[in-house]
Write an enzyme that holds these catalytic residues in place. Structure first.
Site, PDB file in Angstrom:
ATOM      1  N   ILE A  84       0.898  -1.156   0.000  1.00 42.72           N
ATOM      2  CA  ILE A  84       0.000   0.000   0.000  1.00 42.72           C
ATOM      3  C   ILE A  84       0.935   1.202   0.000  1.00 42.72           C
ATOM      4  O   ILE A  84       1.622   1.463   0.990  1.00 42.72           O
ATOM      5  CB  ILE A  84      -0.917   0.021   1.229  1.00 42.72           C
ATOM      6  CG1 ILE A  84      -1.738  -1.265   1.296  1.00 42.72           C
ATOM      7  CG2 ILE A  84      -1.843   1.235   1.179  1.00 42.72           C
ATOM      8  CD1 ILE A  84      -2.544  -1.423   2.568  1.00 42.72           C
ATOM      9  N   GLU A  85       0.987   1.901  -1.112  1.00 47.09           N
ATOM     10  CA  GLU A  85       1.960   2.980  -1.279  1.00 47.09           C
ATOM     11  C   GLU A  85       1.290   4.342  -1.156  1.00 47.09           C
ATOM     12  O   GLU A  85       0.271   4.602  -1.782  1.00 47.09           O
ATOM     13  CB  GLU A  85       2.643   2.850  -2.641  1.00 47.09           C
ATOM     14  CG  GLU A  85       3.323   1.515  -2.824  1.00 47.09           C
ATOM     15  CD  GLU A  85       4.300   1.540  -3.989  1.00 47.09           C
ATOM     16  OE1 GLU A  85       5.187   2.402  -3.998  1.00 47.09           O
ATOM     17  OE2 GLU A  85       4.161   0.691  -4.882  1.00 47.09           O
TER      18      GLU A  85
END
Length: 528
Positions: free
Chosen positions: A122-123
């Site tokens: 999850i960036e």
């Protein structure tokens, strides 16, 4: 993402009943990796739209997967479908080419653990805006781990053996930081039209700072290819420096390691508009799996979709969420052919390839403890098994290493036997840790590029592109609408990009269906 001394920790890799014959649907959704987010968004919009998505990310429906596709990326189809469903559109079909939803978000068992072979991070977290994927992950308590790169300068191995002195690594990192600080100033000074955009490599050359030593090249690879899956010579400066994902959502990244899989985010969205049984399996008859779409006939009156198994579906509209890599092939035949402006826009983008190779060992022989999870291998051959990761916290006791390759190395490795890949990786590991380490007992090599339903992992930002090209890519052709991470102007390649793109595309279709406003104006390139 650009790695600086201040943000090393954030630098990480970081996609109803069966309707046939003359029966009509409000919309059809065509997919090969359908994501419930795009699906849900796309769903609520029409009175007869068939929706098919062929490739997810990313992610990827997206199901990537710039996930990534570590794969960064992808859940486009599901978000579009949910949006349409929320708007009251119930008469639809979802045609998925594979036997599952999620696309480039995909889990697989390896070494007794459920690992992600597609999107993994999850960036963009802990910034001024809330990343919608992070918000969902918290709601479903998705197991994830903060990726900390703070000590990477002390974990860079030389070709032939031995570690670089930490001060050498830090010097190379600081030099790259300075180059990118100047590059960011240059990027912000360029006109928004993109007509004066340059590559990241050109920016480096303007400062006489093109990486040439093994050490500088592996740092450069980490800064660029590890994020975009392509080298600086083809990556846009203006669209990546600074990178909107990290500027808007935050520089922290989190690695998903949940036995339910990253795909549980996709199912979280799907459950909001698709029927499921008590075990969590989707039973909604409007979702049709293993439906490989081969032809889309369209006109001002409606669409007809034909699948590989001979089924025929008629609808008022169709939403296509296959990857841009698939759109660049002949898998789906559009009749009539797509207009020239659409084809030209599609072929301006690259479908990048990002490959995560997993190796299982009988025991751990690499360093463990704080500051050792990520390590680099500096070789005179740029991108050759350069970025490694261990899983002491994520998969305790698994004795698994992950090495990432991209672009040409990914394509080369996909075409050779896994035994050859294992031998190459072992030779590299023996240079780093000595000749007495054990052989890997198992290897997993995903093949996204070779898969006809994906043809890669996620799209990359090409040079000279701005909102004009993105508008062309996402613009409908008659009653054929498009969505996916590649239609997201600011977040293409990422899971959140696919999710948000699905919502945007669904709202575009809703405006046409409910208000009769079907016009899509594209300004001249210098008008944005």
């Amino acid at each position: 993402m650009r790695c600086t001394s201040a943000n090393w920790r954030a630098c990480s890799k970081v996609a109803a009943s069966a309707c046939s014959g003359s029966e009509a649907r409000i919309w059809l959704y065509v997919t090969s990796c359908m994501s419930p987010a795009s699906l849900y968004s796309t769903w609520r919009a029409a009175e007869k739209v068939l929706d098919f998505t062929r490739s997810g990310l990313n992610g990827t429906i997206p199901y990537d997967i710039k996930g990534s596709i570590s794969l960064k990326r992808k859940r486009k189809g599901i978000s579009a479908a949910k949006t349409l469903s929320d708007a009251g559109i119930k008469d639809f079909l979802l045609l998925e080419a594979t036997d599952r939803i999620g696309g480039r978000i995909r889990q697989q068992n390896f070494a007794g653990k459920n690992i992600e072979i597609g999107a993994n991070w999850i960036e963009g977290v802990n910034g001024p805006q809330v990343n919608p994927i992070w918000d969902m992950a918290k709601k479903i308590r998705l197991r994830n781990f903060y990726s900390d790169f703070a000590n990477l300068s002390a974990n860079i191995y030389k070709q032939g053996g031995g570690l670089y002195d930490e001060s050498e690594g830090e010097k190379s990192i600081e030099s790259a930081d300075g180059v990118y600080e100047e590059g960011e100033k240059l990027s912000k000074s360029l006109p928004s039209s993109g007509l004066e955009d340059i590559s990241v490599l050109t920016m480096q050359r303007l400062q006489n700072q093109v990486p040439s030593t093994p050490l500088d090249m592996v740092i450069d690879y980490y800064n660029n290819d590890y994020e975009f899956a392509e080298p600086p010579r083809v990556t846009s400066l203006q669209n990546t420096v600074p990178l909107p994902t990290f500027s808007n959502f935050g520089e922290d990244v989190y690695f998903v390691a949940d036995r339910r899989g990253y795909q549980s985010v996709v199912y979280h969205v799907a459950y909001q508009f698709l029927k499921a049984n008590k075990t969590g399996a989707i039973t909604d008859r409007r979702l049709l799996l293993n439906k490989v779409v081969r032809e889309i006939q369209y006109s001002a009156q409606g669409v007809t979709v034909k699948t590989e198994d001979g089924s025929v579906y008629n609808a008022d509209y169709v939403m296509v969420s296959v990857s841009i890599g698939v759109l660049q092939t002949q898998l789906i035949n559009f009749t009539p052919d797509l207009p020239q402006w659409k084809i030209l826009a599609l072929y301006q983008f690259d479908m990048a390839v990002y490959t995560k190779i997993f190796l299982k060992f009988p025991y751990t022989f690499w360093p463990e403890g704080n500051g050792t999870q990520f390590f680099l291998y500096a070789n005179e051959r740029r991108g050759y098994y350069g970025i490694w990761q261990s899983f002491e916290k994520e998969y305790p006791g698994a004795n698994v290493l992950l090495v990432t390759v991209t672009d040409e190395e990914s394509r080369r490795i996909e075409q050779q036997p896994d035994a050859d890949t294992k031998a190459e990786a072992m030779a590299v590991l023996r240079e780093m840790f000595g000749q007495n380490i054990p052989d890997a007992t198992d290897i997993l090599v995903p093949r996204w590029w070779s898969n006809p339903f994906f043809k890669g992992t996620y799209s990359n930002w090409p040079i000279g592109v701005n909102r004009y090209e993105f508008d062309q890519i996402r613009a409908p052709v008659e009653r054929v609408y498009f969505t996916g991470e590649h239609t997201s102007e600011h977040y293409n390649g990422y899971v959140h990009g696919a999710y948000l793109a699905g919502i945007d595309s669904a709202n575009m279709l809703l405006k046409c269906i409910k208000r009769g406003d079907c016009k899509f104006d594209i300004k001249p390139k210098d008008g944005y």
